[in-house]
Design a protein around this motif. Structure first.
Motif, mmCIF file in Angstrom:
data_model
loop_
_atom_site.group_PDB
_atom_site.id
_atom_site.type_symbol
_atom_site.label_atom_id
_atom_site.label_comp_id
_atom_site.label_asym_id
_atom_site.label_seq_id
_atom_site.Cartn_x
_atom_site.Cartn_y
_atom_site.Cartn_z
ATOM 1 N N TYR A 62 0.829 -1.212 0.000
ATOM 2 C CA TYR A 62 0.000 0.000 0.000
ATOM 3 C C TYR A 62 0.864 1.264 0.000
ATOM 4 C CZ TYR A 62 -3.262 3.574 1.606
ATOM 5 O OH TYR A 62 -4.005 4.730 1.731
ATOM 6 N N LEU A 63 1.989 1.234 0.721
ATOM 7 C CA LEU A 63 2.838 2.415 0.847
ATOM 8 C C LEU A 63 3.819 2.577 -0.311
ATOM 9 C CD1 LEU A 63 3.677 2.202 4.673
ATOM 10 C CD2 LEU A 63 2.104 3.803 3.546
ATOM 11 N N ALA A 64 3.916 1.558 -1.163
ATOM 12 C CA ALA A 64 4.840 1.642 -2.297
ATOM 13 C C ALA A 64 4.401 2.746 -3.266
ATOM 14 C CB ALA A 64 4.918 0.299 -3.020
ATOM 15 N N GLU A 65 5.362 3.498 -3.791
ATOM 16 C CA GLU A 65 5.036 4.585 -4.713
ATOM 17 C C GLU A 65 4.535 4.043 -6.049
ATOM 18 O OE1 GLU A 65 8.562 6.934 -4.965
ATOM 19 O OE2 GLU A 65 8.238 7.902 -3.020
ATOM 20 N N ARG A 66 5.124 2.954 -6.498
ATOM 21 C CA ARG A 66 4.692 2.295 -7.753
ATOM 22 C C ARG A 66 4.240 0.887 -7.378
ATOM 23 N NH1 ARG A 66 9.812 2.679 -11.421
ATOM 24 N NH2 ARG A 66 8.409 1.697 -12.912
ATOM 25 N N ARG A 67 2.973 0.767 -7.026
ATOM 26 C CA ARG A 67 2.472 -0.477 -6.442
ATOM 27 C C ARG A 67 2.542 -1.661 -7.403
ATOM 28 N NH1 ARG A 67 -2.768 2.491 -3.766
ATOM 29 N NH2 ARG A 67 -1.614 3.653 -2.158
ATOM 30 N N VAL A 68 2.166 -1.433 -8.644
ATOM 31 C CA VAL A 68 2.182 -2.543 -9.609
ATOM 32 C C VAL A 68 3.612 -3.025 -9.817
ATOM 33 C CG1 VAL A 68 1.678 -3.223 -11.979
ATOM 34 C CG2 VAL A 68 0.094 -1.728 -10.745
#
Length: 240
Positions: A62-68
């Motif tokens: 969830y906190l990742a800047e580029r989730r995919v």
């Protein structure tokens, strides 16, 4: 620092404690003859800690800047936290436990090559031995009938010696063996890379120290040249 990095830094050691609690509960379940009550406690503790592994994974996603992008780069973690919900694949929770402990312990002592190597190898061998002993001990044709034999098998397998005196006969045991073989190769690669990185850092620090000393010497020589030049200039000035 991104929100994800802050989360990982704050949860490194708490998650390591959770992973250690999981390892203790799993060890008790495998190695001790527990009563029904204590067996239920250990099972509940393992399920609870695995749920925390899932929460940690979801939070980092969830906190990742580029989730995919992050999801596909950490697809193995997704498999590890999802598949153990299926009873026959619960041993994959051990992989999640190793990953979490590596994240905390590895970051803290990566510079100390010997300690890092010993701790990582010991953790891998112990976990593989537990998993193999649980998988093989109840099979009538099994040659692994004690934890000591499972530990010996793990050591010969991870070092690629493979005496053949002990070998898995169950499907789960063979999957564990395959994972340990891959893990052993990966461990050798990680240890080699860690040692190489440490050597490069030491050489770089030594080069920086030499460069600093050389720069200081050059500056002193320049200062001496200026002083001599000024003195010669003064000597050439005619006196009144």
């Amino acid at each position: 620092m991104t929100s994800q990095e802050q989360w990982e830094r704050r949860t490194e050691w708490p998650m390591a404690v959770v992973a250690f609690a999981f390892l203790v509960a799993y060890s008790c379940e495998v190695l001790l003859d527990l009563s029904a009550g204590w067996a239920a406690v250990c099972s509940a503790l393992m399920s609870g800690t695995w749920l925390l592994f899932v929460i940690d994974y979801v939070a980092r996603l969830y906190l990742a800047e580029r989730r995919v992008h992050w999801f596909f780069r950490h697809l193995h973690e997704f498999v590890v936290v999802v598949l153990p919900a299926i009873r026959p694949l619960r041993l994959l929770r051990l992989v999640a436990m190793v990953t979490v402990m590596q994240r905390a312990i590895g970051g803290a002592i990566r510079g100390k090559v010997l300690i890092y190597t010993i701790s990582t190898s010991s953790l891998l061998l112990y976990v593989a031995s537990l998993a193999m002993y649980e998988a093989e001990r109840d099979h009538p044709d099994s040659t692994v009938n004690s934890f000591g034999e499972a530990l010996w098998w793990s050591m010969t397998t991870v070092t690629t010696v493979g005496y053949g005196d002990y070998s898995p006969v169950t499907t789960t045991g063979r999957l564990i063996a395959a994972a340990l073989m891959i893990g052993g190769i990966s461990l050798i690669g990680v240890v080699t890379a860690t040692i190489a990185s440490w050597i490069v850092e030491q050489v770089a620090e030594e080069d920086k120290a030499k460069q600093a000393a050389t720069a200081h010497q050059i500056e002193e020589l320049r200062h001496e040249v200026r002083r001599l030049t000024d003195r010669l200039a003064q000597d050439r000035v005619p006196s009144d």
